[in-house]
Scaffold this motif. Structure first.
Motif, PDB file in Angstrom:
ATOM      1  N   GLN A  83       0.880  -1.314  -0.074  1.00 22.16           N
ATOM      2  CA  GLN A  83      -0.279  -0.064  -0.092  1.00 22.16           C
ATOM      3  C   GLN A  83       0.628   1.124   0.053  1.00 22.16           C
ATOM      4  O   GLN A  83       0.495   2.691  -0.253  1.00 22.16           O
ATOM      5  N   TYR A  84       1.777   1.600   0.838  1.00 27.62           N
ATOM      6  CA  TYR A  84       3.019   2.122   0.820  1.00 27.62           C
ATOM      7  C   TYR A  84       4.137   2.105   0.094  1.00 27.62           C
ATOM      8  O   TYR A  84       4.431   3.242   0.319  1.00 27.62           O
ATOM      9  N   ILE A  85       4.997   1.545   0.212  1.00 24.64           N
ATOM     10  CA  ILE A  85       6.440   1.559  -0.725  1.00 24.64           C
ATOM     11  C   ILE A  85       6.353   2.204  -1.850  1.00 24.64           C
ATOM     12  O   ILE A  85       4.934   1.929  -2.748  1.00 24.64           O
ATOM     13  N   LYS A  86       7.442   2.754  -1.769  1.00 24.16           N
ATOM     14  CA  LYS A  86       7.335   3.472  -3.366  1.00 24.16           C
ATOM     15  C   LYS A  86       7.924   2.423  -4.281  1.00 24.16           C
ATOM     16  O   LYS A  86       8.756   1.454  -4.337  1.00 24.16           O
ATOM     17  N   ALA A  87       8.164   2.801  -5.661  1.00 21.42           N
ATOM     18  CA  ALA A  87       8.708   1.671  -6.881  1.00 21.42           C
ATOM     19  C   ALA A  87      10.128   2.332  -6.171  1.00 21.42           C
ATOM     20  O   ALA A  87      10.978   2.633  -5.861  1.00 21.42           O
ATOM     21  N   ASN A  88      11.032   0.914  -6.817  1.00 18.07           N
ATOM     22  CA  ASN A  88      12.185   0.526  -6.760  1.00 18.07           C
ATOM     23  C   ASN A  88      12.817   0.736  -5.779  1.00 18.07           C
ATOM     24  O   ASN A  88      13.908   1.146  -5.109  1.00 18.07           O
ATOM     25  N   ALA A  89      12.408  -0.640  -4.622  1.00 17.33           N
ATOM     26  CA  ALA A  89      12.583  -0.365  -3.319  1.00 17.33           C
ATOM     27  C   ALA A  89      13.106  -1.817  -2.694  1.00 17.33           C
ATOM     28  O   ALA A  89      12.586  -2.626  -3.842  1.00 17.33           O
ATOM     29  N   LEU A  90      13.562  -2.579  -2.002  1.00 16.15           N
ATOM     30  CA  LEU A  90      14.024  -4.110  -1.898  1.00 16.15           C
ATOM     31  C   LEU A  90      13.416  -4.492  -0.889  1.00 16.15           C
ATOM     32  O   LEU A  90      13.346  -3.695   0.668  1.00 16.15           O
ATOM     33  N   VAL A  91      12.346  -5.391  -0.793  1.00 17.61           N
ATOM     34  CA  VAL A  91      11.321  -5.984   0.214  1.00 17.61           C
ATOM     35  C   VAL A  91      12.272  -7.352   0.851  1.00 17.61           C
ATOM     36  O   VAL A  91      12.444  -8.020  -0.242  1.00 17.61           O
ATOM     37  N   ILE A  92      12.377  -7.235   2.258  1.00 18.92           N
ATOM     38  CA  ILE A  92      13.371  -8.787   2.321  1.00 18.92           C
ATOM     39  C   ILE A  92      12.743  -9.277   3.781  1.00 18.92           C
ATOM     40  O   ILE A  92      12.432  -8.777   4.936  1.00 18.92           O
ATOM     41  N   LEU A  93      11.849 -10.335   3.367  1.00 18.89           N
ATOM     42  CA  LEU A  93      11.172 -11.790   4.291  1.00 18.89           C
ATOM     43  C   LEU A  93      12.281 -12.292   4.986  1.00 18.89           C
ATOM     44  O   LEU A  93      13.424 -13.165   4.808  1.00 18.89           O
ATOM     45  N   GLU A  94      12.490 -12.198   6.587  1.00 21.82           N
ATOM     46  CA  GLU A  94      12.968 -12.663   7.307  1.00 21.82           C
ATOM     47  C   GLU A  94      12.372 -13.534   8.360  1.00 21.82           C
ATOM     48  O   GLU A  94      12.823 -14.426   8.892  1.00 21.82           O
TER      49      GLU A  94
END
Length: 441
Positions: free
Chosen positions: A126-137
């Motif tokens: 919903q909120y993240i901007k484009a060209n970002a990295l998401v890592i699930l830990e």
């Protein structure tokens, strides 16, 4: 990799490597908060997110609820405006890299509860901007990153590997371990695409001081974490079962372990105890059990290990009852002092602690209990809260037995040795007890 994707990933890589990226950590518990602190200490600005407003209020006031993180450290980060704790998830719009460190419990029947992961992914989408990295830990079953998180992010219009990068890297936090921390424990990471892997590997190489091992997919990284903790669960179960056999055969299991440990290869020592605790070992193998069932495989060895470890609290209570009988004392009429509530020494975490099950059985037996734990003031048993008390000479003198369930270093074991009528030590505490009524598990 297209020219546009390469351009976007290069821009994000540059922000990470020059430490101009803002890092978000979702979930400020035993995994997320230490990692957030570590990232700040590497020169990044960090936003910490949690839906527990009490935790956020404590952090905003410079307090810490985790033993490994001092309040002085939190106050220092706040004073330098390097760290902000918030429950306003709209601030994810300021973040370039976001790490998901939310809980992953199981239901009563052992089914994975990944609702926290789903909520985090929806907030990010919903909120993240484009060209970002998401890592699930967060520890989870193989397939979660690609089958749950990825579709949620795509639902919000992102193309994974092009304008949003996604990876999985299992946390390896060991609370109370002074030798290995976030900064020097090797990381494993698997990206959804090659661009995702490249960016996530660069991120970890920037924020930690040790090796980053890359694997071919998030599924491999997810399974790797389950192997780590299932390996421990099974070996602990083995030595717990041996401890029961050795007791019947009048053999000291601790001497057996010491002797086996002299072999320089092919043996790794594990120690028995009143059961297994914490969020990892009692829970993570259930994810593997569930995943196997989804593919028609029954993991009988894991199930057997789970049953053995679950039997240990009852074994401890039966042993204590036996030792009391040698003193002509019934368990129901005994005054028992329990040392330790937390699942391991020198931490303030009682999650899934086997001590809780032992204490519950003792309460059910109607004996009089006093609980001593320097790291816990109150703890829950079913629907009730219990208070711990300070260790005093009078408490030990008045007890019929002292039961050591957690070997905290801040306990005066010499006082216990000198004043206790009977000691049952389930942790082989590193103190040379001379008490004539001293018994080990």
């Amino acid at each position: 990799m297209t020219i546009k994707t390469k351009s976007l990933s290069s821009a994000l890589l540059n922000k990470i490597q020059t430490k101009k990226a803002t890092i978000g950590v979702i979930g400020l518990g035993y995994v997320g908060l230490p990692f957030a602190v570590e990232i700040v200490q590497r020169g990044f600005h960090v936003l910490g997110f949690d839906k527990n407003q009490e935790k956020i209020a404590l952090l905003q006031n410079g307090e810490s609820y985790i033993a490994d993180i001092s309040k002085e450290k939190i106050q220092q980060l706040l004073a330098h405006h390097q760290f902000e704790a918030t429950y306003d998830f709209s601030k994810l719009s300021f973040v370039d890299v976001v790490i998901i460190c939310v809980p992953t419990p199981t239901t009563v029947d052992g089914t994975p509860n990944i609702s926290y992961i789903e909520d985090a992914a929806n907030d990010i989408g919903q909120y993240i901007k484009a060209n970002a990295l998401v890592i699930l830990e967060s520890t989870t079953y193989p397939g979660t990153t690609e089958e749950i998180v990825q579709p949620i992010l795509q639902k919000h219009g992102f193309v994974i590997g092009q304008d949003l990068f996604l990876a999985y890297s299992p946390e390896r936090v060991d609370p109370g371990n002074s030798n290995f921390s976030v900064s020097n424990t090797p990381k494993v990471v698997g990206g959804v695409t090659s661009a995702c892997l490249e960016v996530s590997k660069a991120f970890y190489e920037t924020v930690i001081h040790t090796n980053v091992c890359t694997v071919t997919s998030p599924k491999v990284a997810e399974m790797e974490k389950l192997l780590e903790n299932t390996f421990r669960q099974i070996n602990i179960a083995l030595v717990n079962e041996l401890s029961q056999i050795c007791y019947k055969m009048n053999i000291d299991i601790w001497e057996v372990i010491d002797a086996a440990s002299t072999k320089p290869y092919g043996f790794m020592p594990f120690t028995p105890g009143p059961g297994v605790g914490g969020h990892c070992i009692p829970v993570d193998p259930k994810y593997l059990l569930w995943a196997g069932q989804q593919h028609g495989i029954s993991a009988s060895l894991i199930e057997a290990a789970d049953k053995i470890n679950d039997s240990m609290p009852n074994f401890v209570v039966e042993r204590l009852e036996h030792y009391l009988r040698t003193q002509n004392i019934k368990l129901s009429q005994a005054k028992i002092v329990v040392i330790g509530v937390t699942y391991k020494p020198d931490i303030n975490d009682s999650r899934e602690s086997p001590a809780l099950r032992v204490i519950q059985q003792l309460l059910d037996s109607q004996c009089a209990l006093q609980i001593i734990d320097p790291f816990i003031q109150t703890f829950p048993i079913e629907q009730s809260l219990f208070n711990t008390v300070p260790l005093t000479e009078e408490i030990i003198q008045n007890a019929d037995a002292v039961l050591i369930l957690t070997n905290h270093s801040k306990i005066d074991y010499s006082l216990i040795d000198q004043q206790a009528s009977l000691i049952f030590d389930t942790r082989n505490t590193h103190f040379l007890f001379k008490n004539k009524n001293y018994y080990k598990l």
